[in-house]
Design a protein around this motif. Structure first.
Motif, PDB file in Angstrom:
ATOM      1  N   GLN B   3      18.415   4.918 105.096  1.00 49.86           N
ATOM      2  CA  GLN B   3      17.990   3.676 104.976  1.00 49.86           C
ATOM      3  C   GLN B   3      17.155   2.751 104.202  1.00 49.86           C
ATOM      4  OE1 GLN B   3      15.013   3.598 108.304  1.00 49.86           O
ATOM      5  NE2 GLN B   3      16.706   3.694 109.761  1.00 49.86           N
ATOM      6  N   SER B  40      23.695  -1.019 110.962  1.00 49.16           N
ATOM      7  CA  SER B  40      23.326  -1.716 110.080  1.00 49.16           C
ATOM      8  C   SER B  40      22.037  -1.930 110.093  1.00 49.16           C
ATOM      9  CB  SER B  40      24.370  -1.294 108.748  1.00 49.16           C
ATOM     10  OG  SER B  40      25.336  -0.332 108.746  1.00 49.16           O
ATOM     11  N   VAL B  42      18.404  -2.687 110.854  1.00 46.98           N
ATOM     12  CA  VAL B  42      17.447  -2.226 111.050  1.00 46.98           C
ATOM     13  C   VAL B  42      16.118  -3.268 111.990  1.00 46.98           C
ATOM     14  CG1 VAL B  42      15.469   0.042 111.006  1.00 46.98           C
ATOM     15  CG2 VAL B  42      18.237  -0.058 110.053  1.00 46.98           C
ATOM     16  N   ASP B  84      20.452   0.393 107.157  1.00 43.19           N
ATOM     17  CA  ASP B  84      20.542   2.276 107.391  1.00 43.19           C
ATOM     18  C   ASP B  84      22.126   2.231 106.818  1.00 43.19           C
ATOM     19  OD1 ASP B  84      20.554   4.447 107.964  1.00 43.19           O
ATOM     20  OD2 ASP B  84      20.494   4.660 110.413  1.00 43.19           O
TER      21      ASP B  84
END
Lengths: 413, 118
Positions: B3, B40, B42, B84
């Protein structure tokens, strides 16, 4: 490290194989520090064993295999302590015991270049890390070459490795879309190592010979790894042709000799021949880039039996090509110098004029030295003297400063 | 996967008008959708000007709330995105997209996680 063990020079094996071994192990372990520790442990075992048992038939393979075992042992020990499933162990055990598949090894060293020269690392960190890991130099050797303290270099390397680990800088060859940019970064780092050695902006000149040789070794390795990239070939050619003139750069008193006064018989003809071959090989590909063009300029210089016989038209034409792709004032400066040689001092000064307001140029010794030379040729001695004074005040290199002072006092262009 | 926090660095006080902001927000939405489509995305969002922020500091008799902090320089973190992704190269590719969409400099900072593997 003992110089000779079991008929094999362990130090020499270290220098030539450290980078390969650490790269292969990093590929397996995913961690540069772990890989370095394992490879160092393997060399320590070599120093003890080779004198008694004799050197193995393939010292490099032995080092990699031994380092791998060291890493497995260490991971097992730590695993017992932590009682944790280790991803590294899974990785390592999936691998075949003999890693010497030539292609994979090549790729690992190339991956290491791209990791060490990642744009997220500062240039000074890139060069230190590249010399440490791929060159196999100690932090002490790097510190001496860069005229800085060992703790400074050690800290730079530790920080760079921590960033690689924590920010997850990948151990990977960039994909096609990113490759040109990233390769440029790798070439710049190697070139930076060489210029640090060759121009020696501060301090003792002779000490840097080893660093120049190291940069050439790295460029050769890169070419071996990427034979189809013309800019890689261009960089190697540029370094060879620049280095070829090194024996003539200093006179018997250790003073710097400018290009127009160098004894060309001292130039290294083997390096020149190799450099010319490489330049021809690049040109055939017809994919010009900055390093190839600079190498071609160096080739024209080394072709001339005397300074006055230099083919300045060709050099100006090459500088035009360079200026078309790189608008930096330094490129424009060298183009102006070439114009001065081809068309005379008046034309040269006119070409320099637009650069006079540039702040980089105002602080750049080469600019003022070039101006001083042209003004001297025109007999404008008072202005020439002032320019020499600026140049002398700006150069950080003592040999260069003395050369300028000599020119100034003798009223030489 | 790892992350990263993308911090968009924005000039203090300058709030572009809707004609500028509209197309930018559209582009940001498109990037967010792409990130979400590959799992991806977050979290992310824009922040109000720095004078709307409050500060809670440790004090002798418990935490103390004050106004501020006011940006000391001409820039502040005007928005954040957490993604991420595989590694820094992928994070930098997304950061480039954000920079192209907003014209703002973006800082890419890795979150602390387990040891990375090649």
């Amino acid at each position: 490290m003992t110089p000779d063990s079991g008929g094999v020079n362990v130090g020499a094996v270290f220098r030539s194989e450290y980078g390969r071994a650490v790269s292969v192990l990093t590929g397996v372990l995913g961690d540069i520090d772990l890989a370095e520790d394992a490879v160092q442990a393997a060399f320590e075992i070599a120093i003890q064993r080779w004198p008694q048992d004799g050197a193995p038939p393939s010292p490099a393979g032995w080092i990699i295999t031994t380092a791998r075992r060291q890493a497995i042992d260490r991971i097992r020990r730590e695993q017992k302590r932590d009682d944790k499933e280790s991803a590294a162990q899974q990785l390592i055990e999936q691998q075949q015991p003999e890693p010497e598949e030539v292609h994979a090894v090549r790729d690992d060293r190339l991956r290491m270049f791209f990791t060490c020269c990642h744009p997220a690392l500062a240039p000074a960190a890139q060069t230190a890390l590249t010399l440490r890991i791929l060159g196999g130099l100690s932090t002490a050797e790097i510190a001496r070459s860069f005229i800085t303290s060992e703790p400074t270099i050690a800290q730079r390397i530790v920080r760079a490795k921590a960033k690689i680990r924590d920010a997850r800088i990948p151990f990977r060859i960039p994909d096609d879309a990113e490759l040109p940019d990233r390769l440029d970064g790798v070439l710049r780092a190697v070139y930076l190592i060489f210029t640090e050695a060759h121009l020696a902006t501060a301090g003792d000149e002779a000490m840097r010979d080893g660093l120049a040789a190291e940069a050439i070794r790295l460029a050769r390795l890169l070419r071996e790894l990427m034979p189809d990239e013309p800019e890689v070939t261009g960089l190697l050619a540029l370094l060879l042709l620049t280095h070829a003139r090194r024996p003539a750069r200093l006179d018997e008193a250790g003073e710097l000799v400018p290009l127009d006064q160098q004894d060309r018989a001292l130039w290294d003809q083997d390096l020149i021949a190799e450099g010319h071959d490489l330049v021809r090989a690049c040109l055939r590909r017809n994919h010009p880039g900055s390093y190839q063009i600079q190498a071609a300029i160096a080739a024209v210089h080394t072709d001339a039996p005397a300074f006055t016989e230099t083919d300045w038209s060709q050099i100006v034409a090459l500088h035009d090509q360079l200026a078309a792709r790189d608008r930096s004032p330094v490129v424009a400066l060298h183009r102006a110098i070439a114009i001065g040689e081809r068309d005379g001092a008046v034309a040269g000064l006119a070409a320099l004029e637009p650069l006079a307001d540039d702040r980089t140029m105002q602080r750049y010794a080469v600019f003022h030295a070039a101006r001083a030379r042209l003004l001297t040729l025109l007999g404008r001695m008072a202005e020439a003297d002032a320019s020499y004074e600026r140049a002398i005040g700006l150069t950080g290199n003592s040999a260069e400063r003395r050369a300028l002072q000599r020119r100034r006092s003798e009223g030489m262009p | 996967m790892a992350q990263y926090l993308l911090k968009m660095i924005q000039p203090v006080g300058e709030v572009p008008d809707q004609s500028v902001l509209g197309p930018v927000m559209e582009k940001l939405g498109a990037i967010q959708q792409e990130l979400a489509a590959q799992d991806s995305w977050v979290f992310g969002g824009g922040l109000h000007q720095p004078e709307t922020a409050s500060m809670v500091r440790p004090g002798d008799s418990g935490p103390v709330v004050t106004d501020g902090p006011f940006a000391e320089g001409a820039e502040f973190v005007g928005g954040v995105t957490i993604i991420d992704v595989e590694d820094l190269d992928e994070a930098l590719r997304w950061a480039r997209r954000y920079v192209e969409a907003t014209g703002l400099a973006t800082e890419v900072a890795p979150f602390i996680a387990g040891m990375p593997r090649a």
